[in-house]
Design a protein around this motif. Structure first.
Motif, PDB file in Angstrom:
ATOM      1  N   GLY A 101     -15.666  55.727 -17.423  1.00 38.10           N
ATOM      2  CA  GLY A 101     -14.723  55.629 -18.528  1.00 38.10           C
ATOM      3  C   GLY A 101     -14.139  56.923 -19.033  1.00 38.10           C
ATOM      4  N   SER A 102     -14.384  58.036 -18.357  1.00 40.32           N
ATOM      5  CA  SER A 102     -13.741  59.284 -18.771  1.00 40.32           C
ATOM      6  C   SER A 102     -12.243  59.218 -18.446  1.00 40.32           C
ATOM      7  CB  SER A 102     -14.369  60.487 -18.056  1.00 40.32           C
ATOM      8  OG  SER A 102     -15.724  60.627 -18.408  1.00 40.32           O
ATOM      9  N   TYR A 103     -11.423  59.541 -19.434  1.00 44.33           N
ATOM     10  CA  TYR A 103      -9.972  59.462 -19.261  1.00 44.33           C
ATOM     11  C   TYR A 103      -9.502  60.492 -18.236  1.00 44.33           C
ATOM     12  CZ  TYR A 103      -5.000  60.059 -20.307  1.00 44.33           C
ATOM     13  OH  TYR A 103      -3.632  60.183 -20.212  1.00 44.33           O
ATOM     14  N   LEU A 104      -8.654  60.045 -17.275  1.00 49.54           N
ATOM     15  CA  LEU A 104      -8.135  60.933 -16.249  1.00 49.54           C
ATOM     16  C   LEU A 104      -6.622  61.089 -16.299  1.00 49.54           C
ATOM     17  CD1 LEU A 104     -10.285  59.755 -13.182  1.00 49.54           C
ATOM     18  CD2 LEU A 104     -10.664  61.761 -14.649  1.00 49.54           C
ATOM     19  N   GLY A 105      -5.901  60.048 -16.706  1.00 51.87           N
ATOM     20  CA  GLY A 105      -4.452  60.174 -16.719  1.00 51.87           C
ATOM     21  C   GLY A 105      -3.772  58.860 -17.044  1.00 51.87           C
ATOM     22  N   LYS A 106      -2.430  58.906 -17.104  1.00 52.21           N
ATOM     23  CA  LYS A 106      -1.635  57.723 -17.433  1.00 52.21           C
ATOM     24  C   LYS A 106      -0.218  57.934 -16.933  1.00 52.21           C
ATOM     25  CE  LYS A 106      -0.236  59.548 -21.932  1.00 52.21           C
ATOM     26  NZ  LYS A 106      -0.333  59.454 -23.400  1.00 52.21           N
ATOM     27  N   TRP A 107       0.527  56.836 -16.849  1.00 50.46           N
ATOM     28  CA  TRP A 107       1.960  56.920 -16.646  1.00 50.46           C
ATOM     29  C   TRP A 107       2.619  55.650 -17.164  1.00 50.46           C
ATOM     30  CZ3 TRP A 107      -1.247  55.995 -12.381  1.00 50.46           C
ATOM     31  CH2 TRP A 107      -0.995  54.846 -11.621  1.00 50.46           C
ATOM     32  N   GLY A 108       3.924  55.773 -17.457  1.00 51.90           N
ATOM     33  CA  GLY A 108       4.695  54.631 -17.901  1.00 51.90           C
ATOM     34  C   GLY A 108       5.091  54.693 -19.361  1.00 51.90           C
ATOM     35  N   ALA A 109       6.154  53.965 -19.689  1.00 50.94           N
ATOM     36  CA  ALA A 109       6.656  53.808 -21.046  1.00 50.94           C
ATOM     37  C   ALA A 109       7.495  52.543 -21.055  1.00 50.94           C
ATOM     38  CB  ALA A 109       7.501  55.013 -21.460  1.00 50.94           C
ATOM     39  N   PHE A 110       7.842  52.057 -22.238  1.00 51.35           N
ATOM     40  CA  PHE A 110       8.625  50.834 -22.321  1.00 51.35           C
ATOM     41  C   PHE A 110      10.044  51.068 -21.809  1.00 51.35           C
ATOM     42  CE2 PHE A 110      11.591  48.033 -24.562  1.00 51.35           C
ATOM     43  CZ  PHE A 110      11.077  46.801 -24.180  1.00 51.35           C
ATOM     44  N   GLY A 111      10.542  50.137 -20.989  1.00 45.55           N
ATOM     45  CA  GLY A 111      11.907  50.245 -20.510  1.00 45.55           C
ATOM     46  C   GLY A 111      12.118  49.484 -19.221  1.00 45.55           C
ATOM     47  N   THR A 112      13.298  49.648 -18.640  1.00 49.28           N
ATOM     48  CA  THR A 112      13.657  48.950 -17.408  1.00 49.28           C
ATOM     49  C   THR A 112      13.918  49.899 -16.241  1.00 49.28           C
ATOM     50  OG1 THR A 112      15.998  48.948 -18.041  1.00 49.28           O
ATOM     51  CG2 THR A 112      14.689  47.035 -18.699  1.00 49.28           C
ATOM     52  N   GLY A 113      13.813  51.183 -16.470  1.00 48.07           N
ATOM     53  CA  GLY A 113      14.041  52.148 -15.407  1.00 48.07           C
ATOM     54  C   GLY A 113      12.831  52.293 -14.503  1.00 48.07           C
ATOM     55  N   SER A 114      12.979  53.122 -13.474  1.00 44.83           N
ATOM     56  CA  SER A 114      11.851  53.426 -12.593  1.00 44.83           C
ATOM     57  C   SER A 114      10.744  54.104 -13.390  1.00 44.83           C
ATOM     58  CB  SER A 114      12.316  54.338 -11.452  1.00 44.83           C
ATOM     59  OG  SER A 114      13.331  53.700 -10.707  1.00 44.83           O
ATOM     60  N   LYS A 115       9.519  53.661 -13.170  1.00 43.76           N
ATOM     61  CA  LYS A 115       8.328  54.174 -13.855  1.00 43.76           C
ATOM     62  C   LYS A 115       8.269  53.737 -15.323  1.00 43.76           C
ATOM     63  CE  LYS A 115       5.352  58.288 -13.686  1.00 43.76           C
ATOM     64  NZ  LYS A 115       5.281  59.725 -13.362  1.00 43.76           N
ATOM     65  N   GLU A 116       9.112  52.792 -15.703  1.00 44.86           N
ATOM     66  CA  GLU A 116       9.035  52.169 -17.019  1.00 44.86           C
ATOM     67  C   GLU A 116       8.614  50.715 -16.852  1.00 44.86           C
ATOM     68  OE1 GLU A 116      12.456  54.785 -19.360  1.00 44.86           O
ATOM     69  OE2 GLU A 116      12.956  52.804 -18.553  1.00 44.86           O
ATOM     70  N   PHE A 117       7.999  50.168 -17.894  1.00 48.39           N
ATOM     71  CA  PHE A 117       7.436  48.824 -17.812  1.00 48.39           C
ATOM     72  C   PHE A 117       7.805  47.992 -19.029  1.00 48.39           C
ATOM     73  CE2 PHE A 117       4.149  51.622 -15.771  1.00 48.39           C
ATOM     74  CZ  PHE A 117       4.300  51.166 -14.470  1.00 48.39           C
ATOM     75  N   ASN A 118       7.732  46.667 -18.821  1.00 47.55           N
ATOM     76  CA  ASN A 118       7.809  45.720 -19.924  1.00 47.55           C
ATOM     77  C   ASN A 118       6.611  44.779 -19.802  1.00 47.55           C
ATOM     78  OD1 ASN A 118       8.398  43.881 -21.924  1.00 47.55           O
ATOM     79  ND2 ASN A 118      10.514  43.530 -21.295  1.00 47.55           N
ATOM     80  N   SER A 119       5.546  45.113 -20.516  1.00 49.74           N
ATOM     81  CA  SER A 119       4.301  44.329 -20.535  1.00 49.74           C
ATOM     82  C   SER A 119       3.712  44.128 -19.136  1.00 49.74           C
ATOM     83  CB  SER A 119       4.523  42.977 -21.207  1.00 49.74           C
ATOM     84  OG  SER A 119       4.966  43.145 -22.533  1.00 49.74           O
ATOM     85  N   PRO A 120       3.340  45.207 -18.454  1.00 50.74           N
ATOM     86  CA  PRO A 120       2.716  45.057 -17.129  1.00 50.74           C
ATOM     87  C   PRO A 120       1.351  44.392 -17.245  1.00 50.74           C
ATOM     88  CG  PRO A 120       2.455  47.305 -17.918  1.00 50.74           C
ATOM     89  CD  PRO A 120       3.332  46.604 -18.918  1.00 50.74           C
ATOM     90  N   TRP A 121       1.113  43.378 -16.409  1.00 45.27           N
ATOM     91  CA  TRP A 121      -0.171  42.673 -16.429  1.00 45.27           C
ATOM     92  C   TRP A 121      -1.068  43.056 -15.259  1.00 45.27           C
ATOM     93  CZ3 TRP A 121      -3.344  39.551 -19.182  1.00 45.27           C
ATOM     94  CH2 TRP A 121      -2.879  39.086 -20.416  1.00 45.27           C
ATOM     95  N   GLY A 122      -0.526  43.104 -14.055  1.00 45.89           N
ATOM     96  CA  GLY A 122      -1.370  43.280 -12.879  1.00 45.89           C
ATOM     97  C   GLY A 122      -1.332  44.690 -12.332  1.00 45.89           C
TER      98      GLY A 122
END
Length: 321
Positions: free
Chosen positions: A164-185
């Motif tokens: 559970g040690s934090y290593l990193g993240k990516w993404g933000a709300f939106g419709t562009g590449s590398k953006e998401f709208n409620s990613p589930w899987g």
């Protein structure tokens, strides 16, 4: 989500036939209820290298596990916020060491356990900072033990060490590449690329293991290669990508880059091979397990391409004696 262990890799070397065949209905288990072997909105599903099938029985606030033919083998969990308790577990993933990771959605955390459900640890709480979650969805574990979590309502992917040690993240709300709208899987491929079911953008995106964008496919619709609320994604040992196209009540599968649709199966209904908002898919050898959420069951299908020849079958038996 998926744990494709040594058995699957070995089988892929000794089977006959083409890369992908027709996925045929073979059986099902479960019905609505609270008893062992019964479900209320089963969501996440994954398989262990020992042949067990783990199911996140979300509204019953527990994890159940079964043999590959659906015989109940055990369960754990109850409603609550303590260790080993759940408030809507939705994602389940089996690590290479057989530990079982669960996204505890309404507790905004991840918990992990031994294969028989003994509590080992947890991390996360409600928030938007590093290591915090906002209704997390899917989860998967990479071959090196990294844990990837779809932080659904924060519209991002986070990844952690096995403890559970934090290593990193990516993404933000939106419709562009590398953006998401409620990613589930989320699913980690054998080559360590990470695939994400970008649910309300009706598409799949994929990245390298640290989140560098590699590509995407899909749009809203009912045709081949189109999606309606894809909620889960799984990658087979041969690199084929399976997508749970929940709103279209079907499974579609693709080449690793998404450029070719290899096949599909399923339609709305409650009969054999039909679905009502399927939730997740896991693959063990040539068998696929699908949580059929609103039918409160798990169905399983076999890939007809992987017809094991008698000599090859004997080799498999010898290898896993």
């Amino acid at each position: 989500m998926i744990r494709l262990a040594t058995l699957l890799t070995t089988l892929s070397l000794v089977v006959a036939g083409p890369v992908s065949g027709v996925w045929e209905y073979k059986g099902q288990f479960g019905k609505r209820g609270q008893g062992q072997g019964e479900f209320q909105i089963p969501f996440g599903v994954d398989c262990s290298s020992l042949g067990d099938v783990y199911v996140a029985d979300s509204t019953n606030n527990r994890i159940q596990y079964f043999s590959e033919n659906g015989i109940p083998r055990g369960l754990w969990g109850k409603p609550g916020s303590g260790s080993g308790e759940f408030r809507e577990p939705v994602g389940v993933a089996v690590a290479p060491n057989s530990d079982v990771y669960v996204t505890d959605r309404r507790n905004h955390r991840v918990q992990y356990f031994t294969p028989i459900g003994s509590y080992k640890g947890r991390w996360g709480s409600s928030g938007s900072g590093n290591g915090y979650f906002n209704f997390p969805g899917g989860i998967d574990v990479a071959p090196d033990g990294r844990v990837y979590v779809a932080d659904t309502n924060n519209h991002r992917i986070q990844y952690f060490s096995s403890t559970g040690s934090y290593l990193g993240k990516w993404g933000a709300f939106g419709t562009g590449s590398k953006e998401f709208n409620s990613p589930w899987g989320v699913a980690v491929a054998p080559n360590t690329n990470v695939y994400v079911a970008d649910t309300f953008n009706d598409r799949v995106q994929y990245f390298n293991r640290t989140g560098d964008y590699l590509g995407k496919w899909g749009r809203k619709g009912t045709g081949k290669g189109e999606f309606d609320r894809p909620v889960s994604v799984t990658v087979a040992a041969n690199g084929n990508v399976f997508v749970v196209d929940s709103g279209n009540h079907r499974i579609q599968y693709f080449t690793a880059d998404g450029k070719k649709v290899l096949g599909e199966w399923g339609k709305f209904g409650s009969g054999n091979g039909e679905f009502n908002s399927p939730g997740d898919i896991a693959i063990m050898a040539a068998r696929g397990f699908i949580s059929d959420r609103n039918n409160d069951r798990v169905q399983y299908f076999d890939d007809t391409a992987y017809a094991v020849e008698p000599a090859s079958l004997g080799r498999v038996k010898a290898l896993f004696k």
